[in-house]
Design a protein around this motif. Structure first.
Motif, PDB file in Angstrom:
ATOM      1  N   GLU A   1       0.842  -1.194   0.000  1.00  0.00           N
ATOM      2  CA  GLU A   1       0.000   0.000   0.000  1.00  0.00           C
ATOM      3  C   GLU A   1       0.881   1.249   0.000  1.00  0.00           C
ATOM      4  O   GLU A   1       1.745   1.409   0.856  1.00  0.00           O
ATOM      5  CB  GLU A   1      -0.916   0.005   1.217  1.00  0.00           C
ATOM      6  N   SER A   2       0.637   2.112  -0.951  1.00  0.00           N
ATOM      7  CA  SER A   2       1.404   3.353  -1.044  1.00  0.00           C
ATOM      8  C   SER A   2       0.514   4.452  -1.581  1.00  0.00           C
ATOM      9  O   SER A   2      -0.554   4.195  -2.144  1.00  0.00           O
ATOM     10  CB  SER A   2       2.628   3.165  -1.953  1.00  0.00           C
ATOM     11  N   ARG A   3       0.963   5.673  -1.408  1.00  0.00           N
ATOM     12  CA  ARG A   3       0.246   6.812  -1.980  1.00  0.00           C
ATOM     13  C   ARG A   3       1.186   7.998  -2.074  1.00  0.00           C
ATOM     14  O   ARG A   3       2.178   8.082  -1.336  1.00  0.00           O
ATOM     15  CB  ARG A   3      -0.989   7.180  -1.148  1.00  0.00           C
TER      16      ARG A   3
ATOM     17  N   VAL B   1       0.945  12.146  -1.907  1.00  0.00           N
ATOM     18  CA  VAL B   1       0.079  13.264  -1.545  1.00  0.00           C
ATOM     19  C   VAL B   1       0.746  14.552  -2.014  1.00  0.00           C
ATOM     20  O   VAL B   1       1.892  14.834  -1.646  1.00  0.00           O
ATOM     21  CB  VAL B   1      -0.176  13.313  -0.030  1.00  0.00           C
TER      22      VAL B   1
ATOM     23  N   SER C   1      -4.555  13.121  -2.997  1.00  0.00           N
ATOM     24  CA  SER C   1      -3.902  11.835  -2.769  1.00  0.00           C
ATOM     25  C   SER C   1      -4.045  10.931  -3.989  1.00  0.00           C
ATOM     26  O   SER C   1      -5.117  10.854  -4.598  1.00  0.00           O
ATOM     27  CB  SER C   1      -4.512  11.139  -1.547  1.00  0.00           C
ATOM     28  N   GLN C   2      -2.972  10.249  -4.341  1.00  0.00           N
ATOM     29  CA  GLN C   2      -2.966   9.267  -5.427  1.00  0.00           C
ATOM     30  C   GLN C   2      -2.519   7.931  -4.857  1.00  0.00           C
ATOM     31  O   GLN C   2      -1.421   7.807  -4.319  1.00  0.00           O
ATOM     32  CB  GLN C   2      -2.000   9.701  -6.540  1.00  0.00           C
ATOM     33  N   ASP C   3      -3.359   6.907  -4.986  1.00  0.00           N
ATOM     34  CA  ASP C   3      -3.034   5.589  -4.462  1.00  0.00           C
ATOM     35  C   ASP C   3      -2.114   4.828  -5.411  1.00  0.00           C
ATOM     36  O   ASP C   3      -2.198   4.973  -6.635  1.00  0.00           O
ATOM     37  CB  ASP C   3      -4.308   4.778  -4.233  1.00  0.00           C
ATOM     38  N   GLY C   4      -1.233   3.987  -4.833  1.00  0.00           N
ATOM     39  CA  GLY C   4      -0.370   3.138  -5.616  1.00  0.00           C
ATOM     40  C   GLY C   4      -1.087   1.872  -6.055  1.00  0.00           C
ATOM     41  O   GLY C   4      -2.279   1.705  -5.795  1.00  0.00           O
TER      42      GLY C   4
ATOM     43  N   ASP D   1       5.096   8.050 -12.829  1.00  0.00           N
ATOM     44  CA  ASP D   1       4.520   8.857 -11.749  1.00  0.00           C
ATOM     45  C   ASP D   1       5.599   9.682 -11.053  1.00  0.00           C
ATOM     46  O   ASP D   1       5.398  10.861 -10.735  1.00  0.00           O
ATOM     47  CB  ASP D   1       3.823   7.964 -10.717  1.00  0.00           C
TER      48      ASP D   1
ATOM     49  N   GLY E   1      -9.400  12.834  -1.176  1.00  0.00           N
ATOM     50  CA  GLY E   1      -9.032  11.465  -0.847  1.00  0.00           C
ATOM     51  C   GLY E   1      -8.355  11.336   0.506  1.00  0.00           C
ATOM     52  O   GLY E   1      -7.842  10.272   0.848  1.00  0.00           O
TER      53      GLY E   1
END
Length: 303
Positions: free
Chosen positions: A50-52, A54, A63-66, A72, A161
């Motif tokens: 899990e990553s993101r 911000v 926020s952008q989720d991985g 990116d 987000g």
């Protein structure tokens, strides 16, 4: 009670601060061989880690989720963004050793170590967590503002987000440098902003909700083939009554209480529930299997 933290009175902390008040611990530890920004980016490429990312912009935070891609990272600005990766302790043993500094708490209480890399001005905005956390500054410096105690009535902005506290009220401020530790109890609003490119370890404690625990316990009962079912109380109402009687509620409470009172059941379930690993399939995967599946080994399980 021994502690690996420097100049730290464990008894006083547990008596006065634990789950009560924030605590700043200056130069409390020294992280040797910390994770690098490049390693953290490598982990963020992986599924299911899990990553993101911000980003801070004029209107707030986004926020952008991985999982992320190399593109990116190539398109990021030079400042005002943060990369966060959860449960890095599962993938890098040297990060997992950070737990040794907090040996005054039982091992089963720890959830994970989230690692963040922030460029200057980066952060995730004012927010609060529902669990205890130790914020360990590893590289660079950050300004932390500590705000009010929050609850379910706290107004939040969730458009980007994230869960941003709308009416954040700063009551204290700390500048964390490498080796500094900031403890925050549950529900205390806080806002961290990088003054320089920085890396922070967030050592989080397990804090499942009552609803989550009851849901998992019900799965346990199903798996055990528990045959306890609802039965009407002896002094049952007439069958035509549409109201639920007090005797019925008493019967339901007593039946549920029998389950909770089963100490052997609760002990066995709780021990497994609180120590259940994340990503068990991935943790058992060999380096060769990982390369065959993804085409690269990244940094997972690297020393």
């Amino acid at each position: 009670m021994p502690s690996a933290l420097v100049n730290f009175d464990v008894e006083r902390f547990m008596r006065e601060d634990w789950q009560r008040a924030p605590r700043f611990i200056a130069k409390g530890l020294d992280i040797s061989n910390p994770i690098t920004a490049e390693e953290l980016a490598g982990l963020a490429l992986e599924m299911p880690i899990e990553s993101r990312i911000v980003r801070k912009h004029a209107q707030g935070w986004q926020s952008q989720d991985g999982p992320m891609s190399e593109q990116d990272f190539q398109h990021l600005p030079t400042s005002h963004w943060t990369l966060l990766v959860n449960a890095v302790d599962l993938w890098l043993p040297r990060v997992r050793k950070t737990y040794d500094y907090f040996d005054f708490l039982p091992g089963w209480r720890f959830d994970d170590i989230m690692v963040s890399y922030a460029t200057k001005g980066g952060g995730v905005g004012p927010h609060f967590d529902l669990y205890d956390v130790f914020l360990v500054q590893v590289e660079g410096s950050r300004r932390w503002q500590i705000g009010q105690t929050c609850d379910e009535s706290t107004k939040l902005d969730t458009d980007g987000g994230l869960r941003i506290v709308q009416d954040f009220q700063a009551q204290a401020e700390f500048i964390t440098e490498p080796g500094d530790v900031l403890y925050l109890p549950p529900c205390i609003a806080h806002w961290g902003e990088a003054l320089t490119p920085s890396i922070t370890y967030s050592v989080g404690l397990r804090s499942p909700s009552i609803a989550e625990m009851l849901a998992d316990l019900s799965i346990e009962l199903e798996a055990l083939g528990d045959l306890r079912h609802y039965r009407d109380p002896t002094e049952s109402n007439k069958s035509a009554d549409i109201d639920i009687s007090e005797a019925t509620i008493d019967k339901i409470q007593s039946t549920l209480s029998e389950v909770i009172a089963d100490r052997a059941l609760i002990t066995d379930w709780f021990a497994r529930y609180m120590t259940r690993p994340r990503y068990p399939d991935w943790l058992d995967e060999t380096k060769e299997q990982r390369v065959a599946r993804t085409g690269h080994a990244t940094y997972i399980n690297g020393e």
